[in-house]
Enzyme design. Structure first.
Site, PDB file in Angstrom:
ATOM      1  N   LEU A 201       0.505  -7.970  -4.895  1.00  0.00           N
ATOM      2  CA  LEU A 201      -0.603  -7.734  -3.977  1.00  0.00           C
ATOM      3  C   LEU A 201      -1.267  -6.404  -4.242  1.00  0.00           C
ATOM      4  CD1 LEU A 201      -2.110  -9.005  -1.588  1.00  0.00           C
ATOM      5  CD2 LEU A 201      -0.678  -7.642  -0.061  1.00  0.00           C
ATOM      6  N   TYR A 204      -5.449  -2.701  -1.052  1.00  0.00           N
ATOM      7  CA  TYR A 204      -6.541  -1.740  -1.022  1.00  0.00           C
ATOM      8  C   TYR A 204      -7.013  -1.471   0.399  1.00  0.00           C
ATOM      9  CZ  TYR A 204      -7.171  -1.885  -6.101  1.00  0.00           C
ATOM     10  OH  TYR A 204      -6.994  -1.763  -7.456  1.00  0.00           O
ATOM     11  N   ILE A 239       3.867  -4.421  -5.340  1.00  0.00           N
ATOM     12  CA  ILE A 239       2.693  -3.847  -4.687  1.00  0.00           C
ATOM     13  C   ILE A 239       1.903  -3.031  -5.692  1.00  0.00           C
ATOM     14  CG2 ILE A 239       1.885  -2.199  -2.946  1.00  0.00           C
ATOM     15  CD1 ILE A 239       2.956  -4.765  -1.717  1.00  0.00           C
ATOM     16  N   LYS A 240       0.601  -3.290  -5.749  1.00  0.00           N
ATOM     17  CA  LYS A 240      -0.292  -2.501  -6.589  1.00  0.00           C
ATOM     18  C   LYS A 240      -1.146  -1.629  -5.669  1.00  0.00           C
ATOM     19  CE  LYS A 240      -4.158  -1.880  -9.318  1.00  0.00           C
ATOM     20  NZ  LYS A 240      -5.554  -1.588  -8.968  1.00  0.00           N
ATOM     21  N   GLN A 241      -1.142  -0.327  -5.925  1.00  0.00           N
ATOM     22  CA  GLN A 241      -1.840   0.614  -5.054  1.00  0.00           C
ATOM     23  C   GLN A 241      -2.449   1.740  -5.875  1.00  0.00           C
ATOM     24  OE1 GLN A 241      -3.736   1.527  -2.572  1.00  0.00           O
ATOM     25  NE2 GLN A 241      -2.202   0.778  -1.100  1.00  0.00           N
TER      26      GLN A 241
END
Length: 357
Positions: A201, A204, A239-241
């Site tokens: 995910l 953003y 998790i992509k942040q």
């Protein structure tokens, strides 16, 4: 030049502050840190079925970082998100999906994350050679006037049919559309897990109110950390942040007579400091103490891409993160340079001298 000498070179004046810092906030012992046994030790305790664990093993086991517990993923969905012309003008060869996959393969990546169209166009040729991550929703900038909203572009079953090991999605937390997006992606992730695919995910933050004066809190540690926490709650495996650049978003949005969310002063006095490694560690903390791996964004392409990418990788690794997902810095340059940039990022995670802070 050794790996650590190269890293020191790229960090320049920040080398001492980033490589020798010892965290003053969250102790490393509280975190689930990346390792060669991470799938057994962490994902293996969850409700993920054996097919999901197998596909996570495929993703974590591929490329130059295979077996280390770290990830290097090439994401290219800017053809939809930013317009193909704007994204690929620097390198028109990336209009061809074959070259997108080639860049990921020759760059030693764990996987390639891109659109239904790109991966569908080359599925039979490459699905068995490099792990596919299908990005199932996107914003687009053709609607006039432009708007920010993530829309599903296909089905989870389509991703499964073309051979994907994982699906990726974006939620714009804080936006007026976020409630709908959360429900859509929670359902999509449930189906993906049922079919045996892992989930990533893009958490953003998106709301014009988060820009106050000359400060942009879209990359504030407290707000992005909470977005991560919501992302793990809908069972994202990874998790992509974006890397945090400041802190105090909740405080700024609660000034004067406004009321927004909930905060505790210890979020700022005890759980983190202003050091970039501690700010990133707060993001890891919100990923259920690292039980969902945190991969940070490589960011937009600029004049100092290699230096910026190495800096981000060092901060992510020393904070307890799981890797980097870098697209524009790699594909908006000649392919050989893009390949080398990806390998330089991976060298940070392979370097034993860069340790957890």
């Amino acid at each position: 030049m050794t790996q650590i000498d190269q890293i020191v070179h790229y960090l320049g004046a920040e080398a001492e502050a980033l490589l020798n810092y010892q965290s003053k906030a969250i102790p490393r012992d509280l975190l689930q840190l990346p390792s060669s046994t991470f799938i057994d030790d962490v994902y293996g305790l969850s409700d993920r079925n054996p097919q999901v664990l197998r596909n996570l093993g495929c993703l974590f086991g591929h490329g130059r970082l295979g077996g280390t517990g770290y990830l290097s993923i090439l994401p290219i969905d800017q053809g939809i998100e930013h317009s193909a012309g704007a994204s690929f003008a620097a390198n028109p060869l990336y209009f061809d999906p074959v070259n997108i996959v080639k860049l990921a393969m020759e760059g030693g990546c764990n996987g390639v994350a891109t659109t239904f169209g790109v991966l569908g166009a080359v599925s039979r040729r490459y699905a068995h050679k490099i792990p596919f991550v299908v990005k199932i929703n996107h914003n687009e900038l053709l609607t006039y006037p432009n708007k920010s909203d993530q829309v599903l572009y296909g089905t989870v079953r389509e991703a499964w049919n073309l051979g994907a090991v994982a699906v990726g999605a974006t939620v714009y937390f804080g936006s007026p559309e976020s409630s709908r997006q959360i429900v859509e992606i929670a359902r999509a992730f449930e189906e993906a897990h049922a079919l045996g695919m892992a989930t990533i995910l893009w958490c953003y933050i998106r709301n014009d109110a988060f820009k106050i004066g000359d400060k942009d809190y879209h990359q504030s540690a407290d707000l992005t950390g909470q977005a991560n926490h919501l992302g793990v709650t809908i069972q994202a495996d990874i998790i992509k942040q974006k890397l945090p650049e400041l802190n105090g978003g909740y405080r700024a949005l609660n000034m004067e007579e406004s009321s927004y969310g909930k905060l505790d002063p210890r979020m700022y006095s005890e759980l983190t400091t202003n050091h970039p490694i501690d700010l990133c560690r707060y993001q890891v903390l919100n990923c259920f103490c690292g039980r969902a791996g945190l991969i940070n964004s490589g960011g937009a392409s600029g004049k100092h891409d290699v230096e910026d990418a190495v800096r981000t990788a060092v901060i992510n690794k020393r904070a307890g993160g799981t890797g980097l997902i870098s697209g524009r810095k790699a594909f908006q340059r000649p392919m050989e340079e893009g390949i080398q940039l990806l390998k330089t990022i991976q060298d940070v995670y392979l370097c034993q001298d860069v340790s957890i802070a």
